[in-house]
Scaffold this active site. Sequence first.
Site, PDB file in Angstrom:
ATOM      1  N   ARG A 192       4.713 -31.899  27.742  1.00 21.32           N
ATOM      2  CA  ARG A 192       3.859 -31.872  26.554  1.00 21.32           C
ATOM      3  C   ARG A 192       4.514 -30.934  25.543  1.00 21.32           C
ATOM      4  NH1 ARG A 192       2.043 -35.347  28.935  1.00 21.32           N
ATOM      5  NH2 ARG A 192      -0.107 -35.935  29.389  1.00 21.32           N
ATOM      6  N   ARG A 234      13.771 -19.761  11.668  1.00 19.76           N
ATOM      7  CA  ARG A 234      14.862 -20.313  10.833  1.00 19.76           C
ATOM      8  C   ARG A 234      16.125 -20.452  11.690  1.00 19.76           C
ATOM      9  NH1 ARG A 234      15.135 -17.843   4.835  1.00 19.76           N
ATOM     10  NH2 ARG A 234      15.727 -15.983   5.972  1.00 19.76           N
ATOM     11  N   GLY A 280       7.511 -14.914  29.914  1.00 20.08           N
ATOM     12  CA  GLY A 280       8.020 -15.407  31.185  1.00 20.08           C
ATOM     13  C   GLY A 280       8.455 -16.871  31.153  1.00 20.08           C
ATOM     14  N   ASP A 331      -8.195  -0.885   1.866  1.00 18.49           N
ATOM     15  CA  ASP A 331      -8.711  -1.958   2.727  1.00 18.49           C
ATOM     16  C   ASP A 331      -7.747  -3.136   2.884  1.00 18.49           C
ATOM     17  OD1 ASP A 331     -10.743  -2.853   4.387  1.00 18.49           O
ATOM     18  OD2 ASP A 331     -11.662  -4.081   2.831  1.00 18.49           O
ATOM     19  N   ASP A 390      16.171 -12.230   2.609  1.00 23.28           N
ATOM     20  CA  ASP A 390      17.480 -12.045   1.971  1.00 23.28           C
ATOM     21  C   ASP A 390      17.625 -12.843   0.675  1.00 23.28           C
ATOM     22  OD1 ASP A 390      17.374 -14.263   3.540  1.00 23.28           O
ATOM     23  OD2 ASP A 390      19.311 -13.977   4.515  1.00 23.28           O
ATOM     24  N   SER A 414      15.212 -13.242  -1.540  1.00 21.95           N
ATOM     25  CA  SER A 414      14.575 -12.385  -2.550  1.00 21.95           C
ATOM     26  C   SER A 414      15.486 -11.211  -2.917  1.00 21.95           C
ATOM     27  CB  SER A 414      13.250 -11.840  -2.014  1.00 21.95           C
ATOM     28  OG  SER A 414      12.414 -12.903  -1.641  1.00 21.95           O
ATOM     29  N   GLN A 473       2.034 -18.543  13.182  1.00 21.73           N
ATOM     30  CA  GLN A 473       2.966 -17.435  13.433  1.00 21.73           C
ATOM     31  C   GLN A 473       3.142 -16.533  12.218  1.00 21.73           C
ATOM     32  OE1 GLN A 473       6.530 -19.192  15.928  1.00 21.73           O
ATOM     33  NE2 GLN A 473       5.474 -20.820  14.864  1.00 21.73           N
ATOM     34  N   ARG A 486       0.837  -1.212   0.000  1.00 24.18           N
ATOM     35  CA  ARG A 486       0.000   0.000   0.000  1.00 24.18           C
ATOM     36  C   ARG A 486       0.871   1.261   0.000  1.00 24.18           C
ATOM     37  NH1 ARG A 486      -1.661   3.257   4.316  1.00 24.18           N
ATOM     38  NH2 ARG A 486      -3.680   4.298   4.055  1.00 24.18           N
ATOM     39  N   ALA A 487       1.909   1.225   0.857  1.00 21.88           N
ATOM     40  CA  ALA A 487       2.770   2.408   0.975  1.00 21.88           C
ATOM     41  C   ALA A 487       3.520   2.668  -0.330  1.00 21.88           C
ATOM     42  CB  ALA A 487       3.759   2.219   2.128  1.00 21.88           C
ATOM     43  N   VAL A 530       2.652   1.785  -3.400  1.00 23.75           N
ATOM     44  CA  VAL A 530       1.721   2.231  -4.440  1.00 23.75           C
ATOM     45  C   VAL A 530       1.296   3.688  -4.189  1.00 23.75           C
ATOM     46  CG1 VAL A 530      -0.600   1.882  -5.414  1.00 23.75           C
ATOM     47  CG2 VAL A 530       0.889  -0.092  -4.961  1.00 23.75           C
TER      48      VAL A 530
END
Length: 319
Positions: A243, A171, A185, A59, A103, A105, A251, A21-22, A24
């Site tokens: 567990r 990674r 914590g 949007d 990196d 790309s 993520q 967006r920024a 464009v």
Amino acid sequence: MKRIAVLTSGGDAPGMNPAIRAVVRKGIYEGLEVYGVYNGYQGLIEGKIEPMTLGFVGDIIQRGGTKLYSARCPEFRTEEGQKRALEQIKKHQIDGLVIIGGDGSYQGSMVLTNHGIPCVGVPGTIDNDIPGTDYTLGFDTALNTVVEAIDKIRDTATSHERTFIIEVMGRDAGDIAVWAGLAGGAETILIPEVNESMESIVQRLESGSSRGKKHSIIIVAEGVMSGNEFADKLKEHTAMDTRVSVLGHIQRGGTPSARDRVMASQFGAKAVEVLLQGKGGRAIGLRHNQIVDYDMKEAFEGKHELDLSMYHLSKELSI
Ligand code: ADP
């Protein structure tokens, strides 16, 4: 510089949409024509290139993922693929490109810069692992997702008086693990940058339980080993009931946080400014709270340094 294009490449990250967006809007504001390339370098090779309007990026500031889609493109690593991409750039009369990605790309974009098409990189990866910048888009959102998960898992850990092992992404970098561990914590954080012995980990867990701690949270960065592998190792040393929770791709998704939206807006706009100066082979980054551009080579030839003071602080605070 009359016509520029923007693409997103590699793993997606929350913040890519506000960055598109920024680029464009800033481009159009500056009087440029802005084109969008779909599916990263794959779309560049195939000519999936379209003019962007102010409305196209409406949007999306609050949306995760990338409206231009992303891809990994082995063909772009070949000379034939690069030739086809350059032909498409010529055909569409594109004078410069903004590459939003990691990196890998960036490295791909150097091929274009070296052929006279200036490219500027905007760091987009949740891992925060691009050398030369203190921040990469998506990190804050991913971090908040992980911390929310830790809080929820902690409820169960407490109720059942159990040790939970939570595997997080990153990674080869421990940034997500350290920041999330400190914010959540966690009792123990395992990161690729520090080699802690099993004996020392077990000793810390046992000293906690001997002073009455009912549960423990252990964060394992994927760059160290999987959560399940660590659980098996722990079993060899202690009878503790554990567990494992692998957070996985949650993520990478979700509404970008306010920080990611602001950073994406600043990074995207700066990338356009750098292109307007006729500069290519530059990467945008954050250094000492300033938006900067620097030699892109530093981003893929340099080494990312994690701030280990936070790792040590988390240890001090989880005694
Ligand atoms: P990221 O940008 O998230 O690090 P990758 O390393 O998968 O992701 O890179 C994304 C894409 O960039 C690759 O699929 C490929 O098309 C291109 N790329 C990466 N490295 C190179 C390279 N050395 N030469 C040309 N293209 C590359």
